[in-house]
Write an enzyme that holds these catalytic residues in place. Structure first.
Site, PDB file in Angstrom:
ATOM      1  N   ALA A  22       0.800  -1.229   0.000  1.00 42.54           N
ATOM      2  CA  ALA A  22       0.000   0.000   0.000  1.00 42.54           C
ATOM      3  C   ALA A  22       0.832   1.277   0.000  1.00 42.54           C
ATOM      4  O   ALA A  22       0.732   2.102  -0.907  1.00 42.54           O
ATOM      5  CB  ALA A  22      -0.957  -0.014   1.194  1.00 42.54           C
ATOM      6  N   ALA A  23       1.685   1.456   1.007  1.00 47.26           N
ATOM      7  CA  ALA A  23       2.440   2.703   1.111  1.00 47.26           C
ATOM      8  C   ALA A  23       3.452   2.837  -0.017  1.00 47.26           C
ATOM      9  O   ALA A  23       3.564   3.886  -0.656  1.00 47.26           O
ATOM     10  CB  ALA A  23       3.133   2.790   2.467  1.00 47.26           C
ATOM     11  N   CYS A  56      -6.056  -6.424   4.628  1.00 47.73           N
ATOM     12  CA  CYS A  56      -7.247  -6.414   5.480  1.00 47.73           C
ATOM     13  C   CYS A  56      -8.322  -7.369   4.966  1.00 47.73           C
ATOM     14  O   CYS A  56      -9.194  -7.790   5.720  1.00 47.73           O
ATOM     15  CB  CYS A  56      -7.824  -5.002   5.566  1.00 47.73           C
ATOM     16  SG  CYS A  56      -6.676  -3.765   6.200  1.00 47.73           S
ATOM     17  N   VAL A  93      15.390  -6.514  -0.317  1.00 50.37           N
ATOM     18  CA  VAL A  93      16.476  -5.615   0.060  1.00 50.37           C
ATOM     19  C   VAL A  93      17.051  -6.094   1.384  1.00 50.37           C
ATOM     20  O   VAL A  93      16.325  -6.264   2.367  1.00 50.37           O
ATOM     21  CB  VAL A  93      15.986  -4.161   0.147  1.00 50.37           C
ATOM     22  CG1 VAL A  93      17.077  -3.257   0.720  1.00 50.37           C
ATOM     23  CG2 VAL A  93      15.579  -3.664  -1.235  1.00 50.37           C
ATOM     24  N   ASN A 320      -1.984   3.992   2.791  1.00 52.90           N
ATOM     25  CA  ASN A 320      -2.281   4.628   1.509  1.00 52.90           C
ATOM     26  C   ASN A 320      -2.143   6.148   1.595  1.00 52.90           C
ATOM     27  O   ASN A 320      -1.657   6.786   0.650  1.00 52.90           O
ATOM     28  CB  ASN A 320      -3.686   4.239   1.046  1.00 52.90           C
ATOM     29  CG  ASN A 320      -3.704   2.877   0.374  1.00 52.90           C
ATOM     30  OD1 ASN A 320      -3.282   2.725  -0.763  1.00 52.90           O
ATOM     31  ND2 ASN A 320      -4.178   1.869   1.093  1.00 52.90           N
ATOM     32  N   TRP A 449     -32.835  10.347  18.331  1.00 52.88           N
ATOM     33  CA  TRP A 449     -31.536  10.699  18.908  1.00 52.88           C
ATOM     34  C   TRP A 449     -30.575   9.563  18.565  1.00 52.88           C
ATOM     35  O   TRP A 449     -30.723   8.443  19.053  1.00 52.88           O
ATOM     36  CB  TRP A 449     -31.612  10.862  20.427  1.00 52.88           C
ATOM     37  CG  TRP A 449     -32.116  12.201  20.854  1.00 52.88           C
ATOM     38  CD1 TRP A 449     -33.408  12.550  21.115  1.00 52.88           C
ATOM     39  CD2 TRP A 449     -31.331  13.379  21.061  1.00 52.88           C
ATOM     40  NE1 TRP A 449     -33.484  13.872  21.474  1.00 52.88           N
ATOM     41  CE2 TRP A 449     -32.218  14.411  21.455  1.00 52.88           C
ATOM     42  CE3 TRP A 449     -29.977  13.673  20.967  1.00 52.88           C
ATOM     43  CZ2 TRP A 449     -31.794  15.702  21.742  1.00 52.88           C
ATOM     44  CZ3 TRP A 449     -29.551  14.957  21.254  1.00 52.88           C
ATOM     45  CH2 TRP A 449     -30.448  15.957  21.637  1.00 52.88           C
ATOM     46  N   ARG A 457     -24.852  13.310  25.133  1.00 54.06           N
ATOM     47  CA  ARG A 457     -25.715  14.003  26.111  1.00 54.06           C
ATOM     48  C   ARG A 457     -25.417  13.529  27.525  1.00 54.06           C
ATOM     49  O   ARG A 457     -25.305  14.327  28.459  1.00 54.06           O
ATOM     50  CB  ARG A 457     -27.191  13.747  25.787  1.00 54.06           C
ATOM     51  CG  ARG A 457     -27.728  14.477  24.571  1.00 54.06           C
ATOM     52  CD  ARG A 457     -29.162  14.097  24.290  1.00 54.06           C
ATOM     53  NE  ARG A 457     -30.057  14.452  25.371  1.00 54.06           N
ATOM     54  CZ  ARG A 457     -31.341  14.093  25.435  1.00 54.06           C
ATOM     55  NH1 ARG A 457     -31.862  13.336  24.487  1.00 54.06           N
ATOM     56  NH2 ARG A 457     -32.083  14.481  26.429  1.00 54.06           N
TER      57      ARG A 457
END
Length: 466
Positions: A22-23, A56, A93, A320, A449, A457
């Site tokens: 991804a990265a 994932c 590497v 990402n 709500w 709340r």
């Protein structure tokens, strides 16, 4: 024997990317969008067989919800190469020479080694599953699940397993998701968990709800138990998992203990690492103290915007984003990654689990005093068909009322409600301010709500009372 590639062509720079998921490939792709091959050569190394895949999604592929492995691949190696990226698969590497601005890589299949010089370097080496040093841990039939190769190996084991008994070690996100996958495959599943309740990313009172739901699905939960060894048969295959008190028969074992940053290369090269073992970067994702080296994904630590401390969080969403930031900066633009609030969602069968921000012990650890409230509500208006119960826990800072964290456990429609809290945390909102949020309402989608606002709340009332 080591060889050298001779360096980039005169007049253009070379970007070397270590890690092809991804990265790494997001960074390479974004840099390529901003700079053409005449200005920037891009070489990417990946030790596995696949690139740009969804780790994932592996539990859902193993469990059969995703029928084909290739559905998890966002972009194939061929597609990256067509876009002008020199992608080298099955190439690991093994050494960084920071002073000489080069990396040593080894062909996994042939063992051949070569040096490649760089002008700019991106480290996206990811994370490795935690694999404790225990007797029998490397037995056949014991699997970690981090890559598509890991997922395929597990499926191969399931196809030839002699019985239908599975033990999952660990009850975090991967553990509970793999427990579901194995239940879907028709296995009798036992989860051995070191903590007092599953999902240590939640407070124990919320984890207890997950525990009850998992047992309701037929999963055997063993809490407060540490695995001491893996027992094997004469053929070398796993046959049981042992703790101090008992043995649990197993035809397959899945390790879901978590991951740690894969930063051995960086450590050996003297790059800065944090308390969790991840690389330390600045806001531009540049490794601290190194102008020409960037890092992103599961191998880095990130700033927690709520606590103000560094954390290691292995998620594809962050990876990402890191890649986009890195690629933009390498390509001559400007981008930053400000940090995270710790949002994550998961499920086990029809139970949805979500959290964002701080748990009680996180708040105590950083010196924050807080009020905690828990409410029960429903996913829809109570009279509308299909309404299901939901539990929301909320933490607010004492005196200021600043939202500190939210945890949600429920059925359909529960998990993604945490996104409202994630936005509120990022914006630094108080629980009082949250009560006035103009959220969408109709009986099929929410009570009048919303459960998150009911919790806000109650938290605001408690803060005011204090």
């Amino acid at each position: 024997m080591s060889m050298s590639d001779g360096g980039a062509r005169p007049g253009r720079e070379r970007l070397v990317v270590v890690g092809g998921d991804a990265a790494g490939m997001s960074a390479a792709s974004q840099a390529r969008r901003l700079k053409d091959p005449d200005a920037l050569e891009i070489v990417a190394f990946e030790r596995g067989h696949f690139t740009s895949f969804s780790a994932c999604g592996i539990p859902y592929w193993v469990g059969g919800d995703v029928p084909e492995r290739d559905q998890l691949i966002a972009r194939t190696p061929e597609e990256h190469r067509e876009r002008g990226i020199d992608l080298r698969l099955r190439t690991e590497v093994t050494e960084l020479d920071v002073a000489g601005k080069r990396v040593r890589a080894r062909d996994v299949d042939t063992g051949a080694e070569s040096w490649t010089s760089y002008d700019r370097l991106v480290l996206a080496t990811g994370a490795r599953p935690v694999r404790p040093e225990l007797p029998g841990i490397d037995a056949r039939g014991v699997h970690g699940v981090q890559t598509l190769d890991d997922g395929q190996a597990l499926l191969d084991t399931l196809a030839r397993a002699r019985g239908r008994r599975a033990v999952v070690v660990g009850a975090g996100y991967i553990g509970v998701e793999m427990a579901e996958a194995l239940i879907n495959r028709g296995y009798e599943v036992t989860v051995v968990n070191r903590g007092s309740e599953p999902m240590s990313t939640l407070d124990p009172d919320m984890g207890r709800l997950v525990h009850a739901a998992m047992e309701g699905l037929g999963i055997t939960m063993v809490n407060d138990a540490t695995v001491t060894k893996v027992l094997t048969g004469d053929d070398g295959w796993v046959r049981a998992v042992a703790t101090e008190d008992a043995e649990y028969p197993a035809d397959v074992v899945v390790l879901g203990i978590g991951v740690h940053p894969d930063t051995a290369l960086a450590r050996a090269a003297g790059l800065p690492l944090g308390a969790h073992g991840g690389l330390l970067t600045d806001r531009a994702m540049r490794v601290r103290g190194h102008d020409d080296i960037w890092a992103g994904g599961d191998c880095v630590e990130v700033l927690d915007l709520v606590s103000g401390q560094q954390r290691h969080i292995a998620l594809g969403t962050h990876a990402n984003k890191h890649g986009q930031v890195i690629g933009t900066n390498v390509g001559g633009g400007y981008a930053t990654f400000p940090g995270v609030v710790g949002t994550a969602v998961s499920k086990v069968c029809d139970l949805e689990i979500a959290r964002t921000g701080l748990r009680e012990k996180d708040a105590r650890r950083v010196g924050l005093r807080y009020e905690a409230v828990t409410i029960e509500s429903t996913s829809r208006a109570g009279y509308y068909p299909g309404a299901s119960p939901m539990t929301v826990k909320m933490l607010a800072e004492r005196r200021t009322g600043r939202l500190l964290g939210v945890q949600i456990v429920g059925r359909e429609g529960a998990a993604k409600r945490v996104d409202v809290a994630a936005v509120a945390l990022t914006a630094g909102m108080t629980v009082e301010q949250m009560t006035a949020l103009d959220l969408g309402y109709a009986p099929p989608f929410s009570p009048v709500w919303d459960p998150v606002l009911v919790a806000a709340r109650k938290a605001a009332t408690k803060v005011r009372g204090f």
